[in-house]
Write an enzyme that holds these catalytic residues in place. Sequence first.
Site, mmCIF file in Angstrom:
data_model
loop_
_atom_site.group_PDB
_atom_site.id
_atom_site.type_symbol
_atom_site.label_atom_id
_atom_site.label_comp_id
_atom_site.label_asym_id
_atom_site.label_seq_id
_atom_site.Cartn_x
_atom_site.Cartn_y
_atom_site.Cartn_z
ATOM 1 N N HIS A 1 0.839 -1.198 0.000
ATOM 2 C CA HIS A 1 0.000 0.000 0.000
ATOM 3 C C HIS A 1 0.877 1.252 0.000
ATOM 4 C CE1 HIS A 1 0.571 1.218 4.293
ATOM 5 N NE2 HIS A 1 0.869 -0.062 4.423
ATOM 6 N N HIS B 1 0.898 5.775 -1.566
ATOM 7 C CA HIS B 1 0.348 6.829 -2.424
ATOM 8 C C HIS B 1 1.086 6.842 -3.768
ATOM 9 C CE1 HIS B 1 -2.049 8.104 0.874
ATOM 10 N NE2 HIS B 1 -1.054 8.601 1.583
#
Length: 335
Positions: free
Chosen positions: A119, A121
């Site tokens: 995970h 951005h």
Amino acid sequence: MIKLIVKGEEFNRQGWESVQERAIARHEVREIEQRHTMDGPRQDVALDEEEDMVIIYNRVPKTASTSFTNIAYDLCAKNKYHVLHINTTKNNPVMSLQDQVRFVKNITSWKEMKPGFYHGHVSYLDFAKFGVKKKPIYINVIRDPIERLVSYYYFLRFGDDYRPGLRRRKQGDKKTFDECVAEGGSDCAPEKLWLQIPFFCGHSSECWNVGSRWAMDQAKYNLINEYFLVGVTEELEDFIMLLEAALPRFFRGATELYRTGKKSHLRKTTEKKLPTKQTIAKLQQSDIWKMENEFYEFALEQFQFIRAHAVREKDGDLYILAQNFFYEKIYPKSN
């Protein structure tokens, strides 16, 4: 403010913590590589289908991504998978070409980290262009674009209750979102809405051209064809329920944990003031809002379509449907 000097450079506490985190991460990688060498070559050891699974959650900022990721961390030991945070320099969602190659190689060949949940951005990356035969499973969550921007605006100024002591980039700025829009400020400009589309569009230059119709079309294409499931912040529990039903190897127990666990509800932006109708109306005049909202509505419709074919409602609660297909007329018949 405590400051430290490291090799002639000045760091504040946050910077020093970041250096420590990277050093620890490098040490962990070296330990894994050493174990890999001691155990002998393992690259030829075939993993079964579930053990070879990798999920990438390229999380969009301020869409309840921390709440959802906390569930993955809470379940990883019990369900026996690894969780890895993709931490890019300055949270840049676009990787260099060389880092794209490294990342793809890590995801596909790092068997010690499989099954894995990554995970961070990072904008969507097409693994097929690197010759990968088995691509990872992409998932994501998006949010009403104005609500997301408002949440991010106040987050930069006041932080949240997840790490309340951390100093944020705009700390000390007391201007409300309404005041910012009225004055035409840069932090609340319509251009700041352009984020969810490029995250789904990917690493092409056109993805990051604000207001690009091509970028929105590509984002829609990727959402339908490259993402396993995309939920919405406003219906996060249903998103988790569908993931648990479809991918129990990772998400077994996730729905109950979300409903009862404290961590899943931890992160809330503090000092957030809802914008007025006038502020919302002004933002909605922008073509950028219209495109981001069109993408959000597109994602919402797709999510609700998937949910409608996966669950039934009874007494106000949703229930996952049992298997609803079977095989017949199987030939040739066995003796």
